[in-house]
Design a protein around this motif. Structure first.
Motif, PDB file in Angstrom:
ATOM      1  N   VAL A 119       0.668  10.398  89.800  1.00 39.96           N
ATOM      2  CA  VAL A 119       1.858  11.096  89.298  1.00 39.96           C
ATOM      3  C   VAL A 119       2.871  10.107  88.719  1.00 39.96           C
ATOM      4  CG1 VAL A 119       3.797  12.582  89.932  1.00 39.96           C
ATOM      5  CG2 VAL A 119       1.505  13.086  90.802  1.00 39.96           C
ATOM      6  N   PRO A 120       3.278   9.069  89.461  1.00 42.71           N
ATOM      7  CA  PRO A 120       4.212   8.116  88.832  1.00 42.71           C
ATOM      8  C   PRO A 120       3.566   7.336  87.684  1.00 42.71           C
ATOM      9  CG  PRO A 120       3.680   7.421  91.071  1.00 42.71           C
ATOM     10  CD  PRO A 120       3.086   8.777  90.873  1.00 42.71           C
ATOM     11  N   TYR A 121       2.268   7.069  87.776  1.00 46.45           N
ATOM     12  CA  TYR A 121       1.598   6.329  86.700  1.00 46.45           C
ATOM     13  C   TYR A 121       1.681   7.097  85.384  1.00 46.45           C
ATOM     14  CZ  TYR A 121      -1.906   4.196  83.775  1.00 46.45           C
ATOM     15  OH  TYR A 121      -2.535   3.606  82.718  1.00 46.45           O
ATOM     16  N   TYR A 122       1.270   8.370  85.405  1.00 42.26           N
ATOM     17  CA  TYR A 122       1.300   9.158  84.175  1.00 42.26           C
ATOM     18  C   TYR A 122       2.739   9.487  83.759  1.00 42.26           C
ATOM     19  CZ  TYR A 122      -3.731   9.537  83.910  1.00 42.26           C
ATOM     20  OH  TYR A 122      -5.060   9.250  83.780  1.00 42.26           O
ATOM     21  N   SER A 123       3.666   9.545  84.710  1.00 41.82           N
ATOM     22  CA  SER A 123       5.081   9.728  84.362  1.00 41.82           C
ATOM     23  C   SER A 123       5.595   8.521  83.592  1.00 41.82           C
ATOM     24  CB  SER A 123       5.921   9.929  85.621  1.00 41.82           C
ATOM     25  OG  SER A 123       5.548  11.101  86.281  1.00 41.82           O
ATOM     26  N   ILE A 124       5.213   7.330  84.030  1.00 43.65           N
ATOM     27  CA  ILE A 124       5.608   6.108  83.316  1.00 43.65           C
ATOM     28  C   ILE A 124       5.041   6.117  81.901  1.00 43.65           C
ATOM     29  CG2 ILE A 124       5.277   3.592  83.236  1.00 43.65           C
ATOM     30  CD1 ILE A 124       5.446   3.691  86.353  1.00 43.65           C
ATOM     31  N   LEU A 125       3.771   6.509  81.764  1.00 52.66           N
ATOM     32  CA  LEU A 125       3.181   6.605  80.420  1.00 52.66           C
ATOM     33  C   LEU A 125       3.950   7.613  79.566  1.00 52.66           C
ATOM     34  CD1 LEU A 125      -0.704   6.513  80.772  1.00 52.66           C
ATOM     35  CD2 LEU A 125       0.825   4.727  79.971  1.00 52.66           C
ATOM     36  N   TYR A 126       4.355   8.717  80.168  1.00 47.09           N
ATOM     37  CA  TYR A 126       5.104   9.730  79.429  1.00 47.09           C
ATOM     38  C   TYR A 126       6.434   9.172  78.938  1.00 47.09           C
ATOM     39  CZ  TYR A 126       7.587  14.018  78.333  1.00 47.09           C
ATOM     40  OH  TYR A 126       8.324  14.981  77.698  1.00 47.09           O
ATOM     41  N   PHE A 127       7.143   8.454  79.796  1.00 48.59           N
ATOM     42  CA  PHE A 127       8.435   7.907  79.400  1.00 48.59           C
ATOM     43  C   PHE A 127       8.304   6.754  78.409  1.00 48.59           C
ATOM     44  CE2 PHE A 127       9.794   9.934  83.448  1.00 48.59           C
ATOM     45  CZ  PHE A 127      10.638  10.862  82.864  1.00 48.59           C
ATOM     46  N   LEU A 128       7.147   6.119  78.374  1.00 49.65           N
ATOM     47  CA  LEU A 128       6.902   5.039  77.411  1.00 49.65           C
ATOM     48  C   LEU A 128       6.220   5.540  76.135  1.00 49.65           C
ATOM     49  CD1 LEU A 128       5.677   2.190  79.792  1.00 49.65           C
ATOM     50  CD2 LEU A 128       7.905   2.401  78.679  1.00 49.65           C
ATOM     51  N   ARG A 129       6.157   6.851  75.942  1.00 50.90           N
ATOM     52  CA  ARG A 129       5.407   7.409  74.818  1.00 50.90           C
ATOM     53  C   ARG A 129       5.936   6.958  73.458  1.00 50.90           C
ATOM     54  NH1 ARG A 129       8.544  11.526  76.728  1.00 50.90           N
ATOM     55  NH2 ARG A 129       9.739  12.721  75.208  1.00 50.90           N
ATOM     56  N   LYS A 145       7.369   4.060  72.770  1.00 44.25           N
ATOM     57  CA  LYS A 145       6.906   2.673  72.593  1.00 44.25           C
ATOM     58  C   LYS A 145       5.414   2.661  72.264  1.00 44.25           C
ATOM     59  CE  LYS A 145       6.826  -1.805  74.831  1.00 44.25           C
ATOM     60  NZ  LYS A 145       7.164  -2.591  76.005  1.00 44.25           N
ATOM     61  N   LEU A 146       4.643   3.491  72.946  1.00 47.46           N
ATOM     62  CA  LEU A 146       3.210   3.572  72.682  1.00 47.46           C
ATOM     63  C   LEU A 146       2.942   4.142  71.299  1.00 47.46           C
ATOM     64  CD1 LEU A 146       1.958   4.789  76.172  1.00 47.46           C
ATOM     65  CD2 LEU A 146       1.651   2.525  75.166  1.00 47.46           C
ATOM     66  N   LYS A 147       3.789   5.064  70.865  1.00 47.99           N
ATOM     67  CA  LYS A 147       3.621   5.665  69.543  1.00 47.99           C
ATOM     68  C   LYS A 147       3.782   4.611  68.450  1.00 47.99           C
ATOM     69  CE  LYS A 147       5.438   9.790  69.091  1.00 47.99           C
ATOM     70  NZ  LYS A 147       6.385  10.894  68.780  1.00 47.99           N
ATOM     71  N   ARG A 148       4.657   3.635  68.668  1.00 46.38           N
ATOM     72  CA  ARG A 148       4.834   2.550  67.698  1.00 46.38           C
ATOM     73  C   ARG A 148       3.649   1.591  67.712  1.00 46.38           C
ATOM     74  NH1 ARG A 148      10.164   2.860  69.733  1.00 46.38           N
ATOM     75  NH2 ARG A 148       9.796   1.091  71.107  1.00 46.38           N
ATOM     76  N   LYS A 149       2.959   1.517  68.849  1.00 50.50           N
ATOM     77  CA  LYS A 149       1.822   0.609  68.965  1.00 50.50           C
ATOM     78  C   LYS A 149       0.542   1.220  68.395  1.00 50.50           C
ATOM     79  CE  LYS A 149      -0.690  -2.182  72.251  1.00 50.50           C
ATOM     80  NZ  LYS A 149      -0.786  -2.675  73.611  1.00 50.50           N
ATOM     81  N   PHE A 150       0.328   2.500  68.664  1.00 50.43           N
ATOM     82  CA  PHE A 150      -0.881   3.184  68.212  1.00 50.43           C
ATOM     83  C   PHE A 150      -0.601   3.821  66.855  1.00 50.43           C
ATOM     84  CE2 PHE A 150      -1.393   2.951  72.791  1.00 50.43           C
ATOM     85  CZ  PHE A 150      -2.677   2.463  72.885  1.00 50.43           C
ATOM     86  N   ILE A 151      -0.875   3.061  65.805  1.00 49.04           N
ATOM     87  CA  ILE A 151      -0.529   3.468  64.445  1.00 49.04           C
ATOM     88  C   ILE A 151      -1.769   3.998  63.731  1.00 49.04           C
ATOM     89  CG2 ILE A 151       0.313   2.658  62.222  1.00 49.04           C
ATOM     90  CD1 ILE A 151       1.883   0.526  63.759  1.00 49.04           C
ATOM     91  N   PHE A 152      -1.583   5.158  63.096  1.00 51.54           N
ATOM     92  CA  PHE A 152      -2.627   5.748  62.267  1.00 51.54           C
ATOM     93  C   PHE A 152      -2.163   5.709  60.818  1.00 51.54           C
ATOM     94  CE2 PHE A 152      -3.224   7.818  66.378  1.00 51.54           C
ATOM     95  CZ  PHE A 152      -4.575   7.606  66.572  1.00 51.54           C
ATOM     96  N   THR A 153      -3.118   5.655  59.911  1.00 50.32           N
ATOM     97  CA  THR A 153      -2.805   5.719  58.485  1.00 50.32           C
ATOM     98  C   THR A 153      -3.574   6.884  57.874  1.00 50.32           C
ATOM     99  OG1 THR A 153      -4.585   4.147  57.970  1.00 50.32           O
ATOM    100  CG2 THR A 153      -2.378   3.232  58.258  1.00 50.32           C
ATOM    101  N   LEU A 154      -3.091   7.343  56.725  1.00 51.26           N
ATOM    102  CA  LEU A 154      -3.720   8.443  56.017  1.00 51.26           C
ATOM    103  C   LEU A 154      -4.273   7.956  54.697  1.00 51.26           C
ATOM    104  CD1 LEU A 154      -1.155  11.331  56.525  1.00 51.26           C
ATOM    105  CD2 LEU A 154      -3.342  11.042  57.654  1.00 51.26           C
ATOM    106  N   LYS A 155      -5.439   8.496  54.342  1.00 49.61           N
ATOM    107  CA  LYS A 155      -6.031   8.234  53.030  1.00 49.61           C
ATOM    108  C   LYS A 155      -6.393   9.568  52.417  1.00 49.61           C
ATOM    109  CE  LYS A 155      -8.255   3.864  54.253  1.00 49.61           C
ATOM    110  NZ  LYS A 155      -9.549   3.187  54.425  1.00 49.61           N
TER     111      LYS A 155
END
Length: 139
Positions: free
Chosen positions: A114-124, A126-136
């Motif tokens: 529960v706290p692990y996935y809560s931490i991931l949720y609150f860091l979303r 920051k993670l969104k800036r790291k996991f970058i997708f591009t479109l073609k």
């Protein structure tokens, strides 16, 4: 250059620089001719948000290819599945060393998620800036 993961999709919505692409995620066997008889095949629709710095290049209902680096996929699997498994196993081992009964050790391991996935949720963000997708554009 690292290998990329590509998914074809359709643009659902454009909101400023954010482009929302609907992709159909398929299991490895969903293309099999026997999929109607098998319960292992599955398809899921997902909406992926992609930041596009060139507004006006894409439009709604356009077919595009969503590209991401395979190394980022491995990092996502590590954060979503491997690390939580390590947390649960470590809690069970620690509980055994502290001579807790198996139920208490197991529940402690699960409750630590529960706290692990809560931490991931609150860091979303920051993670969104790291996991970058591009479109073609599709040709």
């Amino acid at each position: 250059m690292s290998e990329s993961i590509n998914h074809n999709g359709i643009i659902e919505k454009i909101d400023g620089n954010a482009v929302f692409v609907r992709i159909i995620q398929q299991s490895a066997c969903s293309g099999c001719h026997a999929q109607s008889m098998c319960s292992a095949s599955e398809k899921k629709e997902k909406i992926i948000e992609v930041n596009d710095n060139n507004p006006g290049r894409f439009h709604v209902n356009e077919e595009v290819t969503l590209c991401g680096q395979s190394s980022l996929g491995l990092q996502a699997v590590f954060l979503a599945f491997v690390l939580p498994l390590i947390v649960v196993v470590a809690a069970i081992v620690a509980g055994s060393c502290l001579q807790w009964d198996e139920t208490t050790s197991g529940l402690t391991g699960l409750l630590l998620l529960v706290p692990y996935y809560s931490i991931l949720y609150f860091l979303r963000e920051k993670l969104k800036r790291k996991f970058i997708f591009t479109l073609k554009k599709l040709n």
